[in-house]
Structure formats: C-alpha cells, structure tokens
Design an enzyme around this catalytic site. Structure first.
Site, mmCIF file in Angstrom:
data_model
loop_
_atom_site.group_PDB
_atom_site.id
_atom_site.type_symbol
_atom_site.label_atom_id
_atom_site.label_comp_id
_atom_site.label_asym_id
_atom_site.label_seq_id
_atom_site.Cartn_x
_atom_site.Cartn_y
_atom_site.Cartn_z
ATOM 1 N N THR A 182 0.842 -1.198 0.000
ATOM 2 C CA THR A 182 0.000 0.000 0.000
ATOM 3 C C THR A 182 0.878 1.250 0.000
ATOM 4 O O THR A 182 0.621 2.206 -0.731
ATOM 5 C CB THR A 182 -0.962 -0.026 1.202
ATOM 6 O OG1 THR A 182 -1.744 -1.214 1.106
ATOM 7 C CG2 THR A 182 -1.893 1.173 1.204
ATOM 8 N N ASN A 239 -5.241 -11.017 -6.934
ATOM 9 C CA ASN A 239 -5.308 -11.631 -5.602
ATOM 10 C C ASN A 239 -6.533 -12.514 -5.411
ATOM 11 O O ASN A 239 -6.502 -13.481 -4.660
ATOM 12 C CB ASN A 239 -5.266 -10.548 -4.517
ATOM 13 C CG ASN A 239 -6.178 -9.386 -4.800
ATOM 14 O OD1 ASN A 239 -6.160 -8.816 -5.886
ATOM 15 N ND2 ASN A 239 -7.002 -9.035 -3.831
ATOM 16 N N GLN A 263 1.121 -10.352 -5.703
ATOM 17 C CA GLN A 263 0.773 -11.779 -5.731
ATOM 18 C C GLN A 263 1.731 -12.579 -6.609
ATOM 19 O O GLN A 263 1.670 -13.811 -6.619
ATOM 20 C CB GLN A 263 -0.676 -11.968 -6.204
ATOM 21 C CG GLN A 263 -1.718 -11.345 -5.295
ATOM 22 C CD GLN A 263 -1.783 -12.006 -3.922
ATOM 23 O OE1 GLN A 263 -1.276 -13.115 -3.708
ATOM 24 N NE2 GLN A 263 -2.398 -11.324 -2.961
ATOM 25 N N SER A 306 4.687 -6.748 -1.154
ATOM 26 C CA SER A 306 4.455 -6.882 0.299
ATOM 27 C C SER A 306 5.086 -8.185 0.786
ATOM 28 O O SER A 306 4.787 -9.245 0.227
ATOM 29 C CB SER A 306 2.950 -6.968 0.590
ATOM 30 O OG SER A 306 2.477 -5.782 1.149
ATOM 31 N N GLY A 307 5.904 -8.096 1.834
ATOM 32 C CA GLY A 307 6.572 -9.306 2.339
ATOM 33 C C GLY A 307 5.623 -10.344 2.905
ATOM 34 O O GLY A 307 5.852 -11.550 2.796
ATOM 35 N N HIS A 308 4.507 -9.882 3.503
ATOM 36 C CA HIS A 308 3.670 -10.847 4.238
ATOM 37 C C HIS A 308 2.864 -11.762 3.339
ATOM 38 O O HIS A 308 2.204 -12.676 3.823
ATOM 39 C CB HIS A 308 2.758 -10.116 5.232
ATOM 40 C CG HIS A 308 1.633 -9.353 4.618
ATOM 41 N ND1 HIS A 308 0.362 -9.859 4.557
ATOM 42 C CD2 HIS A 308 1.591 -8.131 4.045
ATOM 43 C CE1 HIS A 308 -0.422 -8.961 3.974
ATOM 44 N NE2 HIS A 308 0.303 -7.907 3.656
ATOM 45 N N THR A 362 13.920 5.526 10.254
ATOM 46 C CA THR A 362 14.850 4.428 10.561
ATOM 47 C C THR A 362 14.276 3.114 10.047
ATOM 48 O O THR A 362 13.091 2.835 10.216
ATOM 49 C CB THR A 362 15.107 4.377 12.083
ATOM 50 O OG1 THR A 362 15.616 5.658 12.470
ATOM 51 C CG2 THR A 362 16.103 3.295 12.443
ATOM 52 N N CYS A 376 -15.592 -10.189 3.652
ATOM 53 C CA CYS A 376 -16.929 -10.565 4.104
ATOM 54 C C CYS A 376 -17.397 -9.604 5.183
ATOM 55 O O CYS A 376 -16.644 -9.294 6.080
ATOM 56 C CB CYS A 376 -16.898 -11.940 4.741
ATOM 57 S SG CYS A 376 -16.871 -13.224 3.544
HETATM 58 N N1 PLP Z 1 -2.062 -5.454 -4.061
HETATM 59 C C1 PLP Z 1 -2.487 -6.719 -4.044
HETATM 60 C C2 PLP Z 1 -2.652 -7.476 -5.323
HETATM 61 C C3 PLP Z 1 -2.797 -7.329 -2.833
HETATM 62 O O1 PLP Z 1 -3.241 -8.591 -2.811
HETATM 63 C C4 PLP Z 1 -2.652 -6.582 -1.645
HETATM 64 C C5 PLP Z 1 -3.044 -7.172 -0.351
HETATM 65 O O2 PLP Z 1 -4.038 -7.846 -0.237
HETATM 66 C C6 PLP Z 1 -2.186 -5.282 -1.727
HETATM 67 C C7 PLP Z 1 -1.901 -4.745 -2.958
HETATM 68 C C8 PLP Z 1 -1.991 -4.433 -0.492
HETATM 69 O O3 PLP Z 1 -0.958 -4.982 0.271
HETATM 70 P P1 PLP Z 1 -0.683 -4.520 1.793
HETATM 71 O O4 PLP Z 1 -2.012 -4.551 2.480
HETATM 72 O O5 PLP Z 1 0.263 -5.529 2.311
HETATM 73 O O6 PLP Z 1 -0.120 -3.157 1.757
#
Ligand code: PLP
Length: 701
Positions: free
Chosen positions: A71, A159, A189, A209-211, A247, A336
């Site tokens: 984001t 996603n 993704q 995004s790392g997560h 930082t 949801c």
């Molecule tokens: N873009 C895509 C395709 C995503 O699937 C997501 C998260 O669901 C995001 C952007 C946003 O990522 P984050 O919430 O980790 O900033």
C-alpha cells in the site's frame, strides 16, 4: 491442525525468517545510519538483502527501496508519477487526460489514484481498463486509450482469481500507441511465483508486500526504474538514499532477506510444476465434493496457487462456515461483512453471473506447501462435501440427518418456513421465496418428503406466483396430491380450520386464523390476511404473521404468549405481541470468565447454534456442569426444542455459542427480546474459546 488456505490474504512467517528477525532484534540491532561497528553491521545486512532482491526480481540498475508494504509502495509510485505529470503540465507539455487502472486491481490502486489526483489538483479522469470473462485486460480498449493516459496501473497477478496478466502484451500495446504514460505493475501476488524481469520490461514502478510470501507484516519493497520520476512519500532523515526517510525496519528486512534467500536457494519452496500438481489435486477434490462447482477463472492462465470457485445454491458465507468448521481457512471472493459476503467486484468486472459473484470462495496456498499438507486439505474438502450431502445441501445422501420440526430459511430481508413431520414424511412450506426453491426441493428429495401445502401470508397474486414457482422446482415424486381446491393462500378447500402435522404424542397442529383488514395501519390500509398458527402441547404457539406483526387484532386473536414469526430475516423474525424491552445487561460472556460463569449458573444449557454441516465437522465441546444441546439458528423457532420450548422454561439459563459469536449473539438477543430472562452468548465464539485453551473444555467422547 489448521489447514490454512488463505495465503493470498497473508501467510505465516517462515521459520528461518523468524530466526532472522529475532537475530536482527537481539544481535544486529544497530541503526544502519550509525557509523560505528554495530551500525555498519546493520547497514551490511540491508545492502545484502537489497542485492538479493535485485537479483530475484531482475531489477537491473533500478532502485529498490524498503517500504512498510505494497500500500505504501503504491502511494509512492502514484505520488511520484502524478507529481511528474503536474510538472509536465506546468512546463506546458501534454500529459493526457486519463489515469488508467485494471478493473480488477486491488482497491489500494484506484483509491490511491483518486486520492493523489485530488490532493495534487490534477483533475484527471480515473478510469478502469475493462477485463474479459477470463480476467485479462482488454488490450484493444487499452490501445484506444493509451495515447491519452498519464499513468497505467496493471497488476501482475490478481489476488482473488490468480489470473496472470499479459504484461508483455500490455507493454507492446503501450509502445505501439506511442504512450508516454508511466506504468505501475502491482507485483504483490507474483512475488515468488512468477519471474518478473522488471528491468527487461519497461515497468516504471512495482510494489511488493513481504507478508504475502512468509515474511512478517510491515515490510515491503518498491522497485523504481532508472530515470523514472520519484517523489518521497516520507521526508526526514534521508534514509534509503533519501527515497524514504525513517529508521529502517531491520527485523522486517532481515526476515524478508531470509525468505528471499530461501527463494534463491530453491530448497524451501516448490517448483511451479509441483505447485500446479497440488492445485490440480485440490481442484479435483473440490469438484468431487461439490456437485455443480464452477471455477471462476481459467486455471491455465492463473497462478498455480489460487483457486476461485462458486457452487450453485451455496452462498460463500455458508461455505466459509463449513470450511472453518473443518479447520480449513479459506476466504470469500472478497472481504466478508459479518452477515453476508459482499459480491466480488473482481468477478463482477469479469462479467460473471450474479450467483457466481455472490457465492465465490477463494482457496490459496503458498509455495512452501508440501505433499502432507495437500493430502490433508484434500481429505478435509471431501469431509466438507460429505457433511453437506448429509445436510441435503449437495448431491444425493444415503444417510441424511433427521429433519423434523420447523426450519427457517432467511435471506435478503425475508424468511420462509419449512414445517416437517419426519415420521409421516410430510412437509409444508410457508411464505416461499424464489431463492430457497432449489434448497427446499433438495430437502424434500433427500428426505423423501411429500409436500402437502404451500401456504402464504402475502397478497393472493404474489402468493400464487411464489407457490407455482416452488412447485415447479420440486420433483413430482415429492408433491402430494396438492389441493387442486386450494384457496388463494394455499389452504386446501377440503380441510377445516386445522391440519395435524404430527402423530398425537407430539401433536403439532396448524390452523388458520383470519386477520381483519387494518384501516389504521401507519403505512396505509391493509387488506384482510391469514395467519397460520402452529401449536404444540406444552410450548407457546407459533404464529406466522408475515408483515402483520403490528396488527391491532393479533392480541385478541392469538393465545397468550404466542411467538410471532414475522417477515424479517433470521432471528429478528421472532417477536412477541407486546415486545419485551431489550435487555439492559450485556448478554455476552467472555471465554476468560466462562468457568466462573458456569459455576454461577446451575443447570446451564449450552446451545450450539451452528448449522448441522458445521456440527458434523467439529468435535462438540463438553463443559462440566452444563448440558449441551445442538440447535442450529435456522431451527430457533422450532416449538419442540427451540425458543418456544425455552420460553416455557424461563428458569433455565442458556448460553449460546457458534463459530465467531455473531449467530449466538442473535440467538441470545432474540431470547431476551421474547422475554427469556437468562440468555447469554459466548463472546468470540469457538474461535476465541479454543484460542483460550480453557481447561474446562474437552473433546466429546
Ligand atoms: N495489491 C495486491 C494485489 C494485494 O493482494 C494486496 C493485499 O491484499 C495489496 C496490494 C496491499 O498490500 P498490503 O495490504 O500488504 O499493503
């Protein structure tokens, strides 16, 4: 063990990433801007991870900066390109009039476009690039608009559906149109699943995004092409080469580095071909478990780790509850709400039919999945299918669960009722609604029931159409010689005022009462209307009153204590003639205080209000000192075992529970509204209760 199949939402943190994060906190905790040895060590760590990411992403000479996640990366890319467009405009150069984004982009993209377009006062038009039913961008449309675009945003993979975008096709289209637009590719993704070759393609910005790939939340990357304009989102101490001040998140960077190292060494993650085999096995299991299931995107053009599907007649909320009961975590096509899954805007953009967009379920796994995990997932999917079949919701069942009494079907603001005499194999439907016809037909077929009457509280014309539609949906074998002489609301002309629905021992009697016209109704005069009164010895009567819950004549017409079944959805349909005031006390009990609560409430009855298919899939918890009862919320109105029976026993304390606490709260509030003084809900439901590990609970024997 949980089978976590929601990797596109987020992933757990890889073991080596956890170790790296802790090491960064304990040993390499320096500030990378410090010039002493501890700082230099931290700086070396960052440089190493950046170099690794550069190799894996094919970033060439581009900039790679660490961010808090995609984001933030998206904001930075949009701010940078829109800032540059504003400068171009100030120099008198053409900037185009459009900001384009794929219609299936993550919301972060169009929202960022609108936000920065407004803040920077650009006044450009933010417009979606249409996609086809295969989820692919309409390149012909793009070709027609590219020359007038200032920025184009197209994700690498979706996603929700896993659809992989044709990035080379998009690049060629932009080039052929002579577009000067900046190009952002959301790579979230795709990370770890697709080769992105960022520098080879003419991509200007790519956020990650790392997560989504086993790193913790709060760490991400943004690629910026050499020469692409850049405006920092965060100004300050000049970290990250002044591209992003603040930082650095050292533990996040270290963890991301461990994930990228695993990606590079190839030992932790499965190959694309292997992932595809896993997906094929899951797809086969789904098709076998849920007859009629359709996939919402072509598997051939999608990530090998994502499946998005819909099952006719089964809303996504129902499927999510079902999977969750089997400890399989999946998600709706999109976020949801508590009560109902919102239709997926991604599937809507693809032009899929309403039923598919409203009942989509996404199943996604990460590249660290292994054989044992997939085998267990396949077994649980099969168990889910079996539970649905036994509940008569999917395919034929050889041993359906008993179906007796009153079943409430609710959706979209109205309720239908199915009355079943299991022993005589007879059924009655009150106030049929089109969305339940298929389900009612399945129930009749699966339980070999004969439909004896379809009654209605509504106006004759509506009633006649609804009745005809339901009869059409049912097999002829399930239709009794349905009265040819039925009147406008379905009451057989041959019968007197009373039907008997069950053997005398548990006599259920249905009778018809007539409500006079109501000239004083606040919304205008109401015509005369029938009320169906269901009586069972020893329990308050149930009156099906449709929209006439406020009718002034009800109090004279109905026996004292009658429970009204009105037009509303779910438990809200259950009322009293004189509404008891809402409970002053909060009816929620937290899992932490449960043991003490049980001790303070002798005779407590614990009521599981999950639906039968959920109850089949999970152990019934046991609680010392409490009696356990299973009563699905859809059977709350049942006179033998539901609210009417409990009202006859007002001294008995009731504690409702469900999966997450939503349905049980509705049950508790309904009981209190009906006048039961001692009804509570278990806050957070089974999810929190299991998380608490309360020692008083044990698996059922
Ligand atoms: N873009 C895509 C395709 C995503 O699937 C997501 C998260 O669901 C995001 C952007 C946003 O990522 P984050 O919430 O980790 O900033």
């Amino acid at each position: 063990m949980d089978i976590y199949l929601d990797a596109n939402a987020t992933t757990p943190v890889l073991a080596q990433a956890r170790t790296a994060a802790i090491q960064a906190m304990v040993d390499d905790y320096g500030n990378p801007s410090s010039i002493h040895s501890t700082g230099l060590k931290a700086k070396a760590l960052i440089d190493g991870v950046r170099a690794l990411a550069r190799r894996l992403l094919g970033a060439g000479d581009g900039q790679l900066l660490f961010t808090s996640g995609a984001t933030e990366g998206i904001q930075t890319a949009v701010l940078s390109s829109l800032g540059a467009l504003r400068e171009r405009r100030e120099r008198g150069e053409p900037v185009g009039s459009l900001l384009l984004y794929g219609a299936t982009e993550h919301k972060a993209v169009p929202e960022a476009l609108k936000h920065w377009n407004r803040l920077l006062g650009l006044g450009l038009q933010v417009q979606a690039i249409p996609v086809g039913t295969d989820g692919q961008h309409d390149l012909a449309w793009l070709a027609g608009h590219a020359a007038d675009a200032g920025l184009v945003c197209t994700m690498a993979a979706n996603n929700e559906t896993g659809v992989i975008s044709d990035l080379d096709g998009i690049a060629a289209t932009l080039q052929a149109a002579g577009s000067r637009a900046f190009w952002m590719v959301d790579g979230v993704q795709a990370l770890g699943k697709l080769p992105l070759r960022l520098a080879e393609r003419r991509i200007d910005y790519a956020p990650f995004s790392g997560h989504k790939l086993y790193a913790p939340k709060g760490i991400g990357l943004l690629y910026v092409r050499p020469g692409a304009p850049f405006t920092p989102l965060l100004a300050g101490g000049g970290q990250e080469g002044s591209l992003r001040s603040g930082t650095e998140n050292m533990s996040g960077i270290a963890a991301l580095g461990a994930v990228l190292a695993a990606l590079e060494d190839g030992r932790t993650f499965r190959s694309g071909a292997q992932l595809q085999r896993f997906r094929d096995r899951l797809a086969e299991a789904l098709l076998a478990a849920f007859p009629g299931l359709v996939f919402n995107a072509p598997l051939a053009g999608s990530l090998p780790t994502t499946l998005n599907f819909s099952v006719p007649g089964l809303p996504s909320r129902l499927l999510l509850d079902l999977f969750d009961a089997a400890d399989v975590r999946v998600s709706g096509g999109s976020a949801c709400s508590a009560a109902q899954a919102a239709p997926s805007f991604v599937l809507q953009a693809m032009g899929l039919p309403d039923w598919q967009t409203a009942s989509a379920v996404r199943l996604s796994f990460g590249p660290a999945a292994d054989e044992a995990f997939i085998a267990e997932a396949v077994a649980r999917i099969a168990a889910c299918g079996l539970a649905l079949r036994r509940s008569c919701l999917a395919g034929p069942s050889e041993d359906p669960l008993a179906s007796d009494g009153v079943l409430q079907l609710s959706a979209g603001g109205a309720s239908s009722w199915l009355l079943v005499d299991g022993e005589r194999r007879q059924a009655w439907v009150l106030d049929p609604q089109p969305e339940f016809n298929e389900r009612v037909a399945r129930l009749l077929r699966c339980h070999s029931l004969q439909l004896h009457a379809v009654l209605d509280t509504r106006a004759p014309l509506l009633a006649a159409t609804a009745r005809a539609d339901l009869l059409q949906a049912c097999d002829a074998a399930n239709l009794a010689q349905l009265a040819a002489d039925a009147d406008a609301q379905g009451w057989p002309g041959r019968s007197d005022a009373v039907y008997t629905l069950a053997p005398p021992a548990s006599a259920l009697q249905l009778s018809r009462l007539q409500l006079p016209a109501d000239a004083t109704h606040p919304d205008g005069p109401r015509a005369a209307q029938p009320v169906w009164l269901l009586q069972r010895e020893g329990a308050p009567a149930l009156a099906f009153v449709g929209g006439a819950a406020e009718h002034p004549a009800l109090a004279q017409l109905l026996p004292a204590g009658t429970v009204l079944c009105s037009e509303a959805t779910g438990p809200a349909a259950l009322r009293r003639i004189t509404a008891a005031s809402e409970p002053a006390a909060q009816p929620a009990i937290s899992p932490a205080t449960l043991a003490a609560f049980v001790r303070s409430q002798p005779g407590l009855r614990l009521v599981d209000v999950r639906e039968p298919y959920e109850q089949l899939l999970s152990d019934m918890p046991a609680l010392h000192g409490a009696e356990l009862q299973a009563l699905p919320l859809s059977r709350l109105a049942d006179p033998a075992q539901g609210a009417p029976a409990w009202l006859a026993e007002p001294g008995r304390p009731l504690l409702f529970f469900c999966r997450s606490g939503g349905r049980s709260l509705q049950a508790a509030q309904t009981l209190r509204r009906l006048g039961h003084p001692a009804a509570w809900t278990l806050e957070g439901g089974l999810a929190m209760w299991q998380a608490q590990g309360e020692p008083v609970f044990m698996p059922a024997i």
